[in-house]
Write a protein that holds these residues in place. Structure first.
Motif, PDB file in Angstrom:
ATOM      1  N   GLY A 125       0.937  -1.302  -0.075  1.00 44.11           N
ATOM      2  CA  GLY A 125       0.166  -0.144  -0.063  1.00 44.11           C
ATOM      3  C   GLY A 125       0.892   1.291   0.112  1.00 44.11           C
ATOM      4  N   ILE A 126       1.878   1.207   0.798  1.00 47.90           N
ATOM      5  CA  ILE A 126       3.001   2.289   0.575  1.00 47.90           C
ATOM      6  C   ILE A 126       3.698   2.577  -0.556  1.00 47.90           C
ATOM      7  CG2 ILE A 126       4.951   3.430   1.752  1.00 47.90           C
ATOM      8  CD1 ILE A 126       4.170   2.087   4.526  1.00 47.90           C
ATOM      9  N   ASN A 127       4.079   1.329  -1.116  1.00 48.68           N
ATOM     10  CA  ASN A 127       4.701   1.329  -2.345  1.00 48.68           C
ATOM     11  C   ASN A 127       4.309   1.855  -3.405  1.00 48.68           C
ATOM     12  OD1 ASN A 127       7.028  -1.357  -3.710  1.00 48.68           O
ATOM     13  ND2 ASN A 127       6.384   0.565  -4.444  1.00 48.68           N
ATOM     14  N   ILE A 128       2.825   1.442  -3.673  1.00 54.29           N
ATOM     15  CA  ILE A 128       2.248   1.826  -4.708  1.00 54.29           C
ATOM     16  C   ILE A 128       1.843   3.036  -5.049  1.00 54.29           C
ATOM     17  CG2 ILE A 128      -0.065   1.853  -4.134  1.00 54.29           C
ATOM     18  CD1 ILE A 128       1.482  -0.395  -6.924  1.00 54.29           C
ATOM     19  N   PHE A 129       2.018   4.087  -3.735  1.00 53.07           N
ATOM     20  CA  PHE A 129       1.573   5.349  -3.826  1.00 53.07           C
ATOM     21  C   PHE A 129       2.984   6.232  -4.160  1.00 53.07           C
ATOM     22  CE2 PHE A 129      -2.295   3.966  -2.080  1.00 53.07           C
ATOM     23  CZ  PHE A 129      -3.173   4.509  -2.948  1.00 53.07           C
ATOM     24  N   ILE A 130       4.187   5.546  -3.964  1.00 50.18           N
ATOM     25  CA  ILE A 130       5.481   6.185  -4.192  1.00 50.18           C
ATOM     26  C   ILE A 130       6.097   6.122  -5.595  1.00 50.18           C
ATOM     27  CG2 ILE A 130       7.700   6.347  -3.188  1.00 50.18           C
ATOM     28  CD1 ILE A 130       6.467   6.031  -0.396  1.00 50.18           C
ATOM     29  N   LYS A 131       6.075   4.529  -5.785  1.00 50.74           N
ATOM     30  CA  LYS A 131       6.547   3.942  -6.928  1.00 50.74           C
ATOM     31  C   LYS A 131       5.912   2.950  -7.821  1.00 50.74           C
ATOM     32  CE  LYS A 131      11.809   4.938  -6.261  1.00 50.74           C
ATOM     33  NZ  LYS A 131      11.718   5.672  -7.482  1.00 50.74           N
ATOM     34  N   ARG A 132       5.792   2.713  -8.893  1.00 54.93           N
ATOM     35  CA  ARG A 132       4.757   1.949  -9.534  1.00 54.93           C
ATOM     36  C   ARG A 132       5.205   0.396  -9.489  1.00 54.93           C
ATOM     37  NH1 ARG A 132       3.419   1.817 -16.015  1.00 54.93           N
ATOM     38  NH2 ARG A 132       2.136  -0.123 -15.856  1.00 54.93           N
ATOM     39  N   TYR A 133       6.516   0.178  -9.168  1.00 57.37           N
ATOM     40  CA  TYR A 133       6.952  -1.052  -9.064  1.00 57.37           C
ATOM     41  C   TYR A 133       7.670  -1.327  -7.653  1.00 57.37           C
ATOM     42  CZ  TYR A 133       6.195  -1.637 -14.217  1.00 57.37           C
ATOM     43  OH  TYR A 133       5.625  -1.385 -15.419  1.00 57.37           O
TER      44      TYR A 133
END
Length: 371
Positions: A109-117
């Protein structure tokens, strides 16, 4: 990859088209070759909305899991009469599902709003997959133990030898130990951890063609899915048969007693048989959420990679995560004692009916104490 590169465009159906030289995973962090299989890179980029929806779904499932499994743990541990040997397995299932979503839903959830992969590096990918292997195995095996315990109680009846609380705890500890040892295989060269199709989550790598990796995937598939599924179906089939026989006996008894309504004769049916009526729901939920992922793994084992697109490989993984949010509804909310305890301790959720007699008794004690 957002914003999209030069040359990308939307057609009249809002499909995003990329230039021919752009590939899925071009925006990955450098140094991830160890966990990135070349199979995924050959595809054009997926629409960014897909990964965004996965991230949003992960966050929603995380909150659902915290609420559902958190309530199960709170109610079962707080209510003394619910701390039975049978409910040790339900508590363990809730704990495993909660850990799964805390360790998977939060980073994704954190990853997806910072970087796409995937942005957390190689080592964290391995830890992510390792924890998923442990909690997935524990959750599946907990369902088997719940099925076995209920089959023993319902089919065996009064003559059945109940599992003691100490034995139940020992079984749970053994289960966690087995799941941990099994998931450690790739750290010691048997199997491999890698990025999954959408390149936002990690799991066991079922794409690699070498015997060492495929033997590990086959072992996991057989021992952690096929065999447990057979046991679950067997246990719940026996439970269902016992319920059918029980209700047939009630109908026969009602006819002898001259009772007009079968429902009247059924009104005193005990709690175990009421819980058993959700048996087929348990089986269908379990099969429905795990079978698509198993089919994807089988495709990887057979080498039919043409059908194994990033989207086909990524969606079943998300479906498996939904199980951790649905399990509390199936295994706990159907429990009459749990619903009553919910009404007593968490009335704001509106689940269950409060014991009026108990409430009146507590009220009388309060009045007496005040006078």
């Amino acid at each position: 990859m957002w914003p999209p590169p030069a040359g990308a465009y939307l057609d009249e159906y809002f499909n995003l088209h990329y230039p021919a030289n752009v590939r899925h995973g071009d925006s990955l962090e450098p140094g991830l070759d160890e966990i990135l299989d070349p199979h995924w890179v050959q595809y054009p980029p997926q629409n960014p909305i897909i990964n965004l929806l996965v991230g949003v779904a992960m966050i929603l499932l995380l909150f659902m899991s915290i609420l559902g499994n958190g309530c199960v743990l709170y109610i079962f541990l707080k209510t003394e009469k619910l701390r039975t040997s049978s409910n040790v397995f339900v508590i363990n299932l809730a704990l495993s599902d909660l850990i799964m979503m805390l360790t998977h839903g939060l980073p994704v959830g954190i990853n997806i709003f910072i970087k796409r992969y995937w942005m957390w590096g190689v080592q964290n990918c391995k830890i992510f997959a390792f924890l998923g292997g442990i909690t997935g195995t524990v959750s599946i095996m907990s369902m088997v133990l719940i099925g076995y315990d209920r089959c023993n109680v319902i089919v065996g009846g009064l003559t059945a030898k109940r599992i003691s609380k100490k034995k139940a705890v020992m079984m749970v500890l053994a289960l966690w130990s087995y799941a941990t040892v099994s998931a450690m295989g790739p750290f010691f060269g048997w199997g491999h951890y890698g990025l999954e199709g959408l390149l936002i989550t990690c799991s066991y790598d079922y794409i690699k063609k070498d015997f060492v990796n495929q033997s590990f995937i086959l072992y996991t598939l057989i021992t952690h899915f096929l065999i447990p599924m057979c046991f679950v179906i067997y246990f719940y089939a026996k439970i269902t048969r016992a319920v059918v026989v029980h209700e047939a006996e009630l109908r026969s008894q009602a006819k002898k007693m001259g009772v007009d309504s079968i429902k009247q004769a059924n009104s005193n049916e005990n709690a175990e048989f009421k819980i058993a009526k959700v048996a087929m729901t348990n089986v269908l939920l379990w099969i429905g959420t795990w079978c698509p992922y198993t089919i994807v793994v089988l495709i990887g084992l057979t080498g039919n990679y043409a059908t194994l697109t990033p989207l086909v490989a990524g969606m079943p993984s998300l479906l498996v995560k939904t199980t951790s949010s649905l399990n509390p509804l199936v295994f706990a909310v159907a429990h009459p004692g749990y619903r009553e305890a919910m009404a007593e301790n968490l009335p704001c959720l509106g689940i269950g009916v409060r014991d009026v007699k108990k409430g009146l008794a507590n009220g009388s004690q309060t009045v007496a104490a005040s006078t």
